[in-house]
Scaffold this motif. Structure first.
Motif, short mmCIF file in Angstrom:
data_model
loop_
_atom_site.label_atom_id
_atom_site.label_comp_id
_atom_site.label_asym_id
_atom_site.label_seq_id
_atom_site.Cartn_x
_atom_site.Cartn_y
_atom_site.Cartn_z
N LEU A 123 -68.70 -2.62 -12.77
CA LEU A 123 -67.53 -1.82 -13.16
C LEU A 123 -67.93 -0.40 -13.55
N ALA A 124 -69.12 -0.25 -14.12
CA ALA A 124 -69.59 1.08 -14.52
C ALA A 124 -69.81 1.99 -13.31
N LEU A 125 -70.02 1.40 -12.14
CA LEU A 125 -70.23 2.17 -10.92
C LEU A 125 -68.94 2.70 -10.31
N MET A 126 -67.81 2.19 -10.78
CA MET A 126 -66.53 2.60 -10.21
C MET A 126 -66.23 4.04 -10.59
N ASP A 127 -65.97 4.85 -9.60
CA ASP A 127 -65.59 6.24 -9.83
C ASP A 127 -64.55 6.61 -8.78
N HIS A 128 -63.33 6.21 -9.04
CA HIS A 128 -62.24 6.44 -8.09
C HIS A 128 -60.96 6.65 -8.90
N PRO A 129 -60.13 7.61 -8.50
CA PRO A 129 -58.91 7.89 -9.27
C PRO A 129 -57.93 6.72 -9.28
N GLY A 130 -58.07 5.77 -8.38
CA GLY A 130 -57.17 4.63 -8.34
C GLY A 130 -57.68 3.41 -9.11
N ILE A 131 -58.79 3.57 -9.82
CA ILE A 131 -59.38 2.46 -10.56
C ILE A 131 -59.55 2.88 -12.02
N ALA A 132 -59.04 2.05 -12.93
CA ALA A 132 -59.17 2.33 -14.36
C ALA A 132 -60.64 2.33 -14.75
N ARG A 133 -61.01 3.26 -15.62
CA ARG A 133 -62.40 3.37 -16.06
C ARG A 133 -62.70 2.39 -17.19
N VAL A 134 -63.95 1.94 -17.22
CA VAL A 134 -64.43 1.09 -18.30
C VAL A 134 -65.08 1.99 -19.33
N HIS A 135 -64.63 1.89 -20.59
CA HIS A 135 -65.18 2.72 -21.66
C HIS A 135 -66.29 2.01 -22.42
N ASP A 136 -66.17 0.70 -22.54
CA ASP A 136 -67.16 -0.06 -23.30
C ASP A 136 -67.05 -1.53 -22.91
N ASP A 146 -47.91 5.51 2.67
CA ASP A 146 -48.93 6.44 2.16
C ASP A 146 -49.44 5.96 0.80
N LEU A 147 -48.55 5.51 -0.05
CA LEU A 147 -48.93 4.98 -1.36
C LEU A 147 -49.77 3.71 -1.20
N PHE A 148 -49.37 2.84 -0.30
CA PHE A 148 -50.11 1.61 -0.02
C PHE A 148 -51.52 1.93 0.47
N GLU A 149 -51.64 2.96 1.29
CA GLU A 149 -52.96 3.37 1.79
C GLU A 149 -53.86 3.81 0.63
N GLN A 150 -53.30 4.50 -0.35
CA GLN A 150 -54.10 4.90 -1.52
C GLN A 150 -54.59 3.68 -2.30
N VAL A 151 -53.75 2.68 -2.42
CA VAL A 151 -54.15 1.44 -3.10
C VAL A 151 -55.28 0.77 -2.32
N CYS A 152 -55.13 0.71 -1.00
CA CYS A 152 -56.17 0.10 -0.16
C CYS A 152 -57.50 0.85 -0.28
N GLU A 153 -57.45 2.17 -0.38
CA GLU A 153 -58.68 2.95 -0.54
C GLU A 153 -59.37 2.62 -1.86
N ALA A 154 -58.61 2.42 -2.92
CA ALA A 154 -59.20 2.06 -4.21
C ALA A 154 -59.85 0.68 -4.14
N VAL A 155 -59.17 -0.28 -3.51
CA VAL A 155 -59.74 -1.62 -3.35
C VAL A 155 -61.00 -1.55 -2.49
N GLN A 156 -60.98 -0.76 -1.43
CA GLN A 156 -62.16 -0.62 -0.58
C GLN A 156 -63.33 -0.02 -1.36
N HIS A 157 -63.05 0.92 -2.24
CA HIS A 157 -64.10 1.51 -3.07
C HIS A 157 -64.76 0.42 -3.91
N ALA A 158 -63.93 -0.42 -4.53
CA ALA A 158 -64.47 -1.52 -5.35
C ALA A 158 -65.27 -2.49 -4.49
N HIS A 159 -64.76 -2.83 -3.34
CA HIS A 159 -65.49 -3.74 -2.45
C HIS A 159 -66.82 -3.13 -2.02
#
Length: 76
Positions: A6-19, A56-69
């Protein structure tokens, strides 16, 4: 391992982990960014988005999921 991924996630569509850590009882926890909002379907309906805008909005969601994958994280 999940905290490190989770710490590696750096995408505007993914919530950040603080701790993250473990409670005194041994239960793991994550402290994540609060993303205030509404379900996408309600957002689309309220704004009367066209099919193109919804896709277009769905595509943004898919890009965030792809980043995580791509970082080895599988959503649940």
């Amino acid at each position: 391992i999940e905290r490190q991924a989770l710490a590696l996630m750096d995408h505007p569509g993914i919530a950040r982990v603080h701790d993250a850590g473990t409670t005194p009882q041994g239960r793991p926890y994550f402290v994540m960014e609060l993303v205030d909002g509404e379900p996408l379907t309600q957002f689309c309906d309220r704004h009367r988005l066209s099919i193109r805008a919804r896709l277009d909005l769905f595509e943004q969601v898919c890009e965030a999921v792809q980043h995580a994958h791509g970082k080895g994280l599988i959503h649940r």
